[in-house]
Design an enzyme around this catalytic site. Structure first.
Site, PDB file in Angstrom:
ATOM      1  N   ASP A 111      72.477   2.790  13.446  1.00 18.53           N
ATOM      2  CA  ASP A 111      73.654   1.938  12.741  1.00 18.53           C
ATOM      3  C   ASP A 111      72.985   0.576  12.314  1.00 18.53           C
ATOM      4  O   ASP A 111      71.719  -0.078  12.677  1.00 18.53           O
ATOM      5  CB  ASP A 111      74.770   1.653  13.793  1.00 18.53           C
ATOM      6  CG  ASP A 111      73.996   1.476  15.264  1.00 18.53           C
ATOM      7  OD1 ASP A 111      72.722   0.888  15.319  1.00 18.53           O
ATOM      8  OD2 ASP A 111      74.945   1.676  16.344  1.00 18.53           O
ATOM      9  N   ASN A 160      82.779   1.255  26.193  1.00 16.57           N
ATOM     10  CA  ASN A 160      84.091   2.340  25.830  1.00 16.57           C
ATOM     11  C   ASN A 160      83.613   3.445  25.401  1.00 16.57           C
ATOM     12  O   ASN A 160      84.575   4.334  24.914  1.00 16.57           O
ATOM     13  CB  ASN A 160      84.619   1.643  24.507  1.00 16.57           C
ATOM     14  CG  ASN A 160      83.952   1.185  23.360  1.00 16.57           C
ATOM     15  OD1 ASN A 160      82.844   1.661  23.456  1.00 16.57           O
ATOM     16  ND2 ASN A 160      84.393   0.577  22.354  1.00 16.57           N
ATOM     17  N   HIS A 190      81.531   4.255  23.311  1.00 14.73           N
ATOM     18  CA  HIS A 190      80.941   4.652  21.956  1.00 14.73           C
ATOM     19  C   HIS A 190      79.569   5.132  21.951  1.00 14.73           C
ATOM     20  O   HIS A 190      78.703   4.737  22.708  1.00 14.73           O
ATOM     21  CB  HIS A 190      81.089   3.663  20.971  1.00 14.73           C
ATOM     22  CG  HIS A 190      80.086   2.223  21.203  1.00 14.73           C
ATOM     23  ND1 HIS A 190      80.619   1.111  20.735  1.00 14.73           N
ATOM     24  CD2 HIS A 190      79.040   2.121  21.628  1.00 14.73           C
ATOM     25  CE1 HIS A 190      79.743   0.244  20.889  1.00 14.73           C
ATOM     26  NE2 HIS A 190      78.458   0.775  21.283  1.00 14.73           N
ATOM     27  N   GLU A 236      83.486   4.508  17.338  1.00 13.42           N
ATOM     28  CA  GLU A 236      84.146   3.929  18.365  1.00 13.42           C
ATOM     29  C   GLU A 236      85.514   5.151  18.535  1.00 13.42           C
ATOM     30  O   GLU A 236      85.791   5.933  17.983  1.00 13.42           O
ATOM     31  CB  GLU A 236      85.079   2.745  17.585  1.00 13.42           C
ATOM     32  CG  GLU A 236      83.863   1.533  17.119  1.00 13.42           C
ATOM     33  CD  GLU A 236      83.181   0.757  18.525  1.00 13.42           C
ATOM     34  OE1 GLU A 236      83.270   1.242  19.663  1.00 13.42           O
ATOM     35  OE2 GLU A 236      82.704  -0.493  18.185  1.00 13.42           O
TER      36      GLU A 236
HETATM   37  C1  GLP Z   1      75.637  -1.130  20.903  1.00 11.99           C
HETATM   38  C2  GLP Z   1      74.836  -0.218  19.705  1.00 11.99           C
HETATM   39  C3  GLP Z   1      74.927   1.022  20.412  1.00 11.99           C
HETATM   40  C4  GLP Z   1      74.592   0.669  21.864  1.00 11.99           C
HETATM   41  C5  GLP Z   1      75.527   0.380  22.765  1.00 11.99           C
HETATM   42  C6  GLP Z   1      75.018  -0.394  24.064  1.00 11.99           C
HETATM   43  O1  GLP Z   1      76.753  -2.065  20.324  1.00 11.99           O
HETATM   44  N1  GLP Z   1      75.632  -0.099  18.471  1.00 11.99           N
HETATM   45  O2  GLP Z   1      73.889   1.837  19.673  1.00 11.99           O
HETATM   46  O3  GLP Z   1      74.063   2.107  22.291  1.00 11.99           O
HETATM   47  O4  GLP Z   1      76.194  -0.838  21.968  1.00 11.99           O
HETATM   48  O5  GLP Z   1      74.549  -1.375  23.891  1.00 11.99           O
HETATM   49  P1  GLP Z   1      73.577  -2.046  25.152  1.00 11.99           P
HETATM   50  O6  GLP Z   1      72.387  -1.165  25.436  1.00 11.99           O
HETATM   51  O7  GLP Z   1      73.406  -3.434  24.623  1.00 11.99           O
HETATM   52  O8  GLP Z   1      74.587  -2.220  26.353  1.00 11.99           O
END
Ligand code: GLP
Length: 243
Positions: free
Chosen positions: A67, A136, A138, A143
């Site tokens: 992403d 959440n 995702h 989402e």
């Molecule tokens: C982000 C990314 C995801 C990631 C998730 C968790 O926003 N788009 O690919 O896995 O949220 O992030 P973190 O590892 O900082 O908790």
């Protein structure tokens, strides 16, 4: 699902890097799906270390990131482009032409999404997909909602996600409201999936995911329950609420 509970973040990162390294050794031209966020940082550090010690070669590896924030240019320090180069690509020998990250500044976003899916298809799909998980549920930026999209698309970020990612932007108002993400179809079609989770803030979602044993568009990561080759590596904190 194979579930590995590591003692701490370091151990989780080492286990994850070893799994990725094994796959690259088996298939030097591995198509590797990559994730961002805090969770995989230690994994990237381990992979860089292996490369610097001459134990791992990325020269034929092809990468596709999950992403990118909509509207952020690659040189914006808060973009996932910047994150990937700073934390990984600048330190290993992945060929520039083998690196793929959605272009958050594309004028025609629909075209960019189609192009991205075409590129993935041309490379034969993702062999190994590395994933983190949002609070959440995702994955990528897919989402929770009434429906989930299979293809790469522009998505609105959920309030939970804006709040969770505000730490990278100074304030919640600075977080882009939209992002380009690969869809659930691309993720679920990966031959092998490696899901990482770390820290107490992931304990509730990991318990929901692993204990409920149900698939719902309200928990996008729950679709991973339908995949036949998923390894979950989480630290003790993330596993704390799991039965
Ligand atoms: C982000 C990314 C995801 C990631 C998730 C968790 O926003 N788009 O690919 O896995 O949220 O992030 P973190 O590892 O900082 O908790």
């Amino acid at each position: 699902m194979k579930i590995i509970v590591a003692g701490d973040y370091q151990e989780m990162s080492r286990i994850a890097a070893n799994i990725i390294a094994e796959e690259i050794k088996k298939k030097p031209d591995l198509v590797l799906g990559l994730a961002t966020g805090s969770t995989p940082l230690g994994t990237y550090r381990e992979l860089v270390r292996m490369y610097k010690e001459g134990k791992l070669d990325f020269s034929r590896v092809i990468t596709f990131n999950l992403d990118e924030y909509y509207g952020l240019s690659p040189d914006d320090k808060r973009s996932y482009h910047y994150y990937m180069y700073r934390n990984f690509f600048d330190h290993v020998n992945v060929r520039p032409e083998n690196i793929h990250i959605p272009d958050g500044t594309a004028r025609d976003v629909e075209e960019e999404c189609l192009r991205y899916d075409e590129e993935i298809k041309k490379c034969g799909g993702i062999d190994l997909q590395l994933l983190g998980i949002g609070v959440n549920g995702h994955i990528g930026f897919n989402e929770p909602g009434d429906e989930l999209l299979t293809a790469t698309h522009l998505t609105d970020l959920a309030p939970d996600t804006l709040a969770a990612n505000a730490r990278f932007f100074g304030s919640i108002d600075e977080v882009p409201r939209k992002a380009i993400t690969v869809g659930l179809g691309t993720i679920i079609q990966a031959k092998k999936i490696l899901l990482l989770a770390s820290g107490p803030e992931k304990a509730a979602i990991m318990a929901e995911l692993l204990d409920d044993d149900a698939v719902s568009t309200r928990v996008p990561a729950s679709f991973l329950l339908l995949h036949r080759d998923v390894t979950v590596v989480m630290d003790k904190d993330a596993a704390a609420k799991k039965r």
